[in-house]
Scaffold this motif. Structure first.
Motif, PDB file in Angstrom:
ATOM      1  N   ARG A 290      11.739   1.677 -12.358  1.00 43.88           N
ATOM      2  CA  ARG A 290      11.790   1.955 -10.927  1.00 43.88           C
ATOM      3  C   ARG A 290      10.669   2.923 -10.594  1.00 43.88           C
ATOM      4  O   ARG A 290      10.561   3.990 -11.208  1.00 43.88           O
ATOM      5  CB  ARG A 290      13.140   2.559 -10.546  1.00 43.88           C
ATOM      6  CG  ARG A 290      13.320   2.848  -9.058  1.00 43.88           C
ATOM      7  CD  ARG A 290      14.661   3.540  -8.822  1.00 43.88           C
ATOM      8  NE  ARG A 290      14.914   3.786  -7.412  1.00 43.88           N
ATOM      9  CZ  ARG A 290      15.600   2.978  -6.619  1.00 43.88           C
ATOM     10  NH1 ARG A 290      16.142   1.875  -7.120  1.00 43.88           N
ATOM     11  NH2 ARG A 290      15.804   3.278  -5.348  1.00 43.88           N
ATOM     12  N   LEU A 291       9.815   2.554  -9.651  1.00 43.82           N
ATOM     13  CA  LEU A 291       8.680   3.385  -9.245  1.00 43.82           C
ATOM     14  C   LEU A 291       8.809   3.691  -7.757  1.00 43.82           C
ATOM     15  O   LEU A 291       8.810   2.784  -6.920  1.00 43.82           O
ATOM     16  CB  LEU A 291       7.363   2.642  -9.516  1.00 43.82           C
ATOM     17  CG  LEU A 291       6.073   3.343  -9.084  1.00 43.82           C
ATOM     18  CD1 LEU A 291       5.892   4.658  -9.831  1.00 43.82           C
ATOM     19  CD2 LEU A 291       4.868   2.438  -9.310  1.00 43.82           C
ATOM     20  N   SER A 292       8.928   4.961  -7.435  1.00 47.50           N
ATOM     21  CA  SER A 292       9.071   5.370  -6.039  1.00 47.50           C
ATOM     22  C   SER A 292       7.914   6.288  -5.652  1.00 47.50           C
ATOM     23  O   SER A 292       7.396   7.051  -6.480  1.00 47.50           O
ATOM     24  CB  SER A 292      10.402   6.089  -5.819  1.00 47.50           C
ATOM     25  OG  SER A 292      10.474   7.267  -6.615  1.00 47.50           O
ATOM     26  N   GLY A 293       7.533   6.210  -4.376  1.00 45.23           N
ATOM     27  CA  GLY A 293       6.480   7.086  -3.855  1.00 45.23           C
ATOM     28  C   GLY A 293       5.078   6.692  -4.242  1.00 45.23           C
ATOM     29  O   GLY A 293       4.136   7.462  -3.997  1.00 45.23           O
ATOM     30  N   ALA A 294       4.897   5.498  -4.829  1.00 47.63           N
ATOM     31  CA  ALA A 294       3.570   5.105  -5.299  1.00 47.63           C
ATOM     32  C   ALA A 294       2.611   4.847  -4.136  1.00 47.63           C
ATOM     33  O   ALA A 294       1.436   5.239  -4.184  1.00 47.63           O
ATOM     34  CB  ALA A 294       3.674   3.871  -6.181  1.00 47.63           C
ATOM     35  N   ASP A 295       3.079   4.166  -3.078  1.00 45.45           N
ATOM     36  CA  ASP A 295       2.205   3.869  -1.935  1.00 45.45           C
ATOM     37  C   ASP A 295       1.709   5.158  -1.281  1.00 45.45           C
ATOM     38  O   ASP A 295       0.512   5.301  -0.974  1.00 45.45           O
ATOM     39  CB  ASP A 295       2.943   3.006  -0.905  1.00 45.45           C
ATOM     40  CG  ASP A 295       2.866   1.529  -1.231  1.00 45.45           C
ATOM     41  OD1 ASP A 295       1.964   1.150  -2.005  1.00 45.45           O
ATOM     42  OD2 ASP A 295       3.702   0.765  -0.726  1.00 45.45           O
ATOM     43  N   ALA A 296       2.621   6.088  -1.029  1.00 44.44           N
ATOM     44  CA  ALA A 296       2.225   7.346  -0.399  1.00 44.44           C
ATOM     45  C   ALA A 296       1.250   8.108  -1.277  1.00 44.44           C
ATOM     46  O   ALA A 296       0.286   8.716  -0.777  1.00 44.44           O
ATOM     47  CB  ALA A 296       3.475   8.198  -0.134  1.00 44.44           C
ATOM     48  N   LEU A 297       1.445   8.086  -2.607  1.00 37.60           N
ATOM     49  CA  LEU A 297       0.535   8.779  -3.513  1.00 37.60           C
ATOM     50  C   LEU A 297      -0.855   8.138  -3.474  1.00 37.60           C
ATOM     51  O   LEU A 297      -1.869   8.861  -3.403  1.00 37.60           O
ATOM     52  CB  LEU A 297       1.104   8.743  -4.933  1.00 37.60           C
ATOM     53  CG  LEU A 297       0.205   9.334  -6.029  1.00 37.60           C
ATOM     54  CD1 LEU A 297      -0.112  10.797  -5.744  1.00 37.60           C
ATOM     55  CD2 LEU A 297       0.862   9.179  -7.399  1.00 37.60           C
ATOM     56  N   MET A 298      -0.921   6.817  -3.521  1.00 30.69           N
ATOM     57  CA  MET A 298      -2.226   6.152  -3.496  1.00 30.69           C
ATOM     58  C   MET A 298      -2.941   6.387  -2.175  1.00 30.69           C
ATOM     59  O   MET A 298      -4.166   6.596  -2.149  1.00 30.69           O
ATOM     60  CB  MET A 298      -2.061   4.657  -3.790  1.00 30.69           C
ATOM     61  CG  MET A 298      -1.712   4.375  -5.254  1.00 30.69           C
ATOM     62  SD  MET A 298      -1.696   2.618  -5.692  1.00 30.69           S
ATOM     63  CE  MET A 298      -0.144   2.100  -4.950  1.00 30.69           C
ATOM     64  N   ASP A 299      -2.200   6.355  -1.052  1.00 29.98           N
ATOM     65  CA  ASP A 299      -2.825   6.633   0.248  1.00 29.98           C
ATOM     66  C   ASP A 299      -3.415   8.043   0.275  1.00 29.98           C
ATOM     67  O   ASP A 299      -4.533   8.259   0.781  1.00 29.98           O
ATOM     68  CB  ASP A 299      -1.794   6.480   1.371  1.00 29.98           C
ATOM     69  CG  ASP A 299      -1.413   5.028   1.609  1.00 29.98           C
ATOM     70  OD1 ASP A 299      -2.171   4.146   1.178  1.00 29.98           O
ATOM     71  OD2 ASP A 299      -0.336   4.797   2.212  1.00 29.98           O
ATOM     72  N   ALA A 300      -2.685   9.001  -0.266  1.00 32.36           N
ATOM     73  CA  ALA A 300      -3.180  10.381  -0.271  1.00 32.36           C
ATOM     74  C   ALA A 300      -4.406  10.524  -1.161  1.00 32.36           C
ATOM     75  O   ALA A 300      -5.355  11.237  -0.823  1.00 32.36           O
ATOM     76  CB  ALA A 300      -2.068  11.324  -0.733  1.00 32.36           C
ATOM     77  N   LEU A 301      -4.422   9.840  -2.314  1.00 36.22           N
ATOM     78  CA  LEU A 301      -5.573   9.914  -3.217  1.00 36.22           C
ATOM     79  C   LEU A 301      -6.822   9.328  -2.573  1.00 36.22           C
ATOM     80  O   LEU A 301      -7.934   9.843  -2.763  1.00 36.22           O
ATOM     81  CB  LEU A 301      -5.258   9.183  -4.530  1.00 36.22           C
ATOM     82  CG  LEU A 301      -4.172   9.826  -5.405  1.00 36.22           C
ATOM     83  CD1 LEU A 301      -3.871   8.950  -6.610  1.00 36.22           C
ATOM     84  CD2 LEU A 301      -4.591  11.221  -5.854  1.00 36.22           C
TER      85      LEU A 301
END
Length: 504
Positions: A442-453
């Protein structure tokens, strides 16, 4: 090449004359005889000249020799006294200071030599006996070990090396039982401990120093020692003869500082912890080694770093290694745990790459907890067997992922799973056995992390698109959430399925 640590050997010596001497009967003469017998069981030869005056035996010129694989410990203890107290107990007194020489080398060559001093103040041991069991209570204001004058014959000049350990406010009790298997049970405490180390590498002139202090130390242990198999034997022989030990050690507030001054400039590490535990057990064919520590703080200072000072904190940490240590007919239990919870770093480090605080500063976690069943095919305690092994030295039967967590900057990957292994065949993972089973991720918060990077400029937009496409192959998004789930299955024929879809 391995050597038994001189501090460990000296600790055994202290036990022999302050605690193990308790294996004596109620007379001083029998006490001295018992000291020699016990020393022999540890692989030691103890000599001295006893004289009796009234109820006090004085043993003059006591010496000790302990032969170990490729090393030897020789010591001049001095004079000891054994006093019959008239109430069925015996008191043993050591001299304030004893000196040793620790040396070693293969095939008769002297490769190193060091001077070791053991000192004590206010040390008192009271010995009593009931049946085949000896009880002794001891206290000491201080007990210290100090190693200096390390001489490395393989180098052009002596190594500048020093090591010292001091225990304060020492108290404890030992129980010793006689028989074909000598039993030891101990409880010991110390109000504080101080460790210091300093040395210079002759090859690079790098200088290293280390100092540490601990408070409120407590320990307890149990051990069995085969009467006719001295500790100088290899560990495999000891285990086969019935040797076993387990113990637990606890410590309170701890501080330490380490510095390294080498060709690349000085480096300093300063740390502290609220306390922790250590457990070790080696009984039968199993080894278990585990520990915990709380509220660990670290500061690293170096001109070579992007910032001159980096600070970090770990709320809780833990480790566990459990495994068989001898070949077994059937697979045995193993476990491997690494856990770091509540990892935080200084804001000035974050500011180096995220000055606008686009990434969440939430504490990071790293947990890997694995268990299963496996067996050794060779004796890993025998160096010759390890060196001559031509095939895989072990077989694994099953592996369970009890917990997997990697979380940082608002994103988290968690998972659980289980696999079995066919050791009779070799498949696409050759030369490893064929696995079968599945893991749920289960992977959560990946989209928000990539957008911030991307917004920070650490990762290009096109590269993030590639990551998202790859995740789409292996994972399924949950509606309305920044969460992906994936069930990876390995089939007996070597196939790989992701959420039921074949990938191979």
């Amino acid at each position: 090449m391995t050597h038994r640590k001189p501090a460990f050997a000296a600790a055994l010596l202290a036990a022999a004359f302050s605690a193990s001497g308790a294996m004596a009967d109620i007379t001083a003469a029998e006490a001295w005889e018992s000291i020699g017998a016990l020393g022999q069981s540890f692989g030691e030869t103890i000599t001295g000249t006893p004289t009796m005056a009234g109820n006090v035996m004085t043993v003059r010129g006591v010496t000790i020799t302990m032969d170990m694989p490729e090393a030897q410990l020789q010591g001049k203890i001095g004079d000891i006294t054994l006093t019959e107290r008239g109430d069925g107990t015996v008191a043993i007194t050591l001299p304030p200071e004893s000196r040793f020489t620790y040396s070693g080398g293969a095939d008769g060559q002297r490769l190193f030599e060091a001077a070791l001093t053991m000192a004590q103040s206010g040390m008192t041991t009271i010995v009593s006996r009931t049946g085949a069991e000896t009880t002794y209570d001891f206290t000491a204001d201080t007990l210290s070990f100090d190693m200096r004058d390390m001489d490395m014959a393989a180098e052009d000049r002596p190594a500048d090396f020093g090591l010292s350990l001091t225990l304060g406010g020492l108290a404890g009790q030992y129980l010793v039982g006689e028989g074909p298997l000598i039993s030891f049970t101990s409880q010991i405490s110390a109000e504080n401990a101080a460790l210091s180390l300093n040395g210079t590498d002759p090859a690079s002139d790098s200088k290293v120093t280390l100092s540490a202090r601990m408070q409120d130390l407590q320990g307890q242990s149990r051990a069995t020692l085969p009467e006719d198999t001295p500790l100088s034997e290899d560990m495999g022989a000891l285990l086969r003869a019935g040797f076993g030990t387990d113990g637990e050690f606890r410590y309170g507030a701890t501080t330490y500082a380490q510095s390294l001054d080498g060709p690349d400039g000085p480096l300093q590490v300063i740390g502290s912890a609220a306390g922790g535990t250590l457990q070790v057990s080696m009984i039968g064919d199993h080894l278990s080694y585990s520990g915990t520590q709380s509220s660990t703080d670290l500061i690293v200072l170096s001109a070579q770093l992007p910032v001159p000072e980096i600070g970090a904190r770990i709320d809780e940490s833990a480790f566990n290694l459990t495994m068989p240590v001898t070949p077994t007919e059937e697979p045995a239990d193993f476990r491997l745990l690494t856990a770091l919870n509540g990892i935080e770093i200084d804001e000035k480090v974050w500011a180096l790459f995220d000055p606008d605080s686009l990434l969440p500063r939430t504490p990071a976690n790293l947990v890997i907890d694995l268990s299963g069943k496996a067996r050794w095919l060779i004796d890993i305690l025998d160096p010759r067997a390890v060196e001559s092994a031509e095939d895989l030295p072990a077989e694994i039967e099953s592996l369970t992922i009890n917990e997997l967590e990697v979380s940082a900057a608002g994103a988290a990957l968690t998972g659980r799973g289980a696999f079995t292994f066919d050791n009779a065949g070799r498949g696409p993972f050759s030369p490893l056995p064929v696995p079968q089973g599945n893991v749920s991720l289960r992977l959560s918060g990946a989209d928000a992390l990539m957008d911030a990077l991307v917004q920070i400029g650490l990762v290009p937009e096109e590269q993030v698109m590639g990551y998202r496409m790859m995740l789409g192959i292996f994972a399924t998004p949950l509606p309305g959430e920044d969460t992906l789930v994936s069930d990876i299955e390995l089939t007996p024929d070597g196939g790989i399925l992701a959420n039921g879809q074949p990938l191979r």
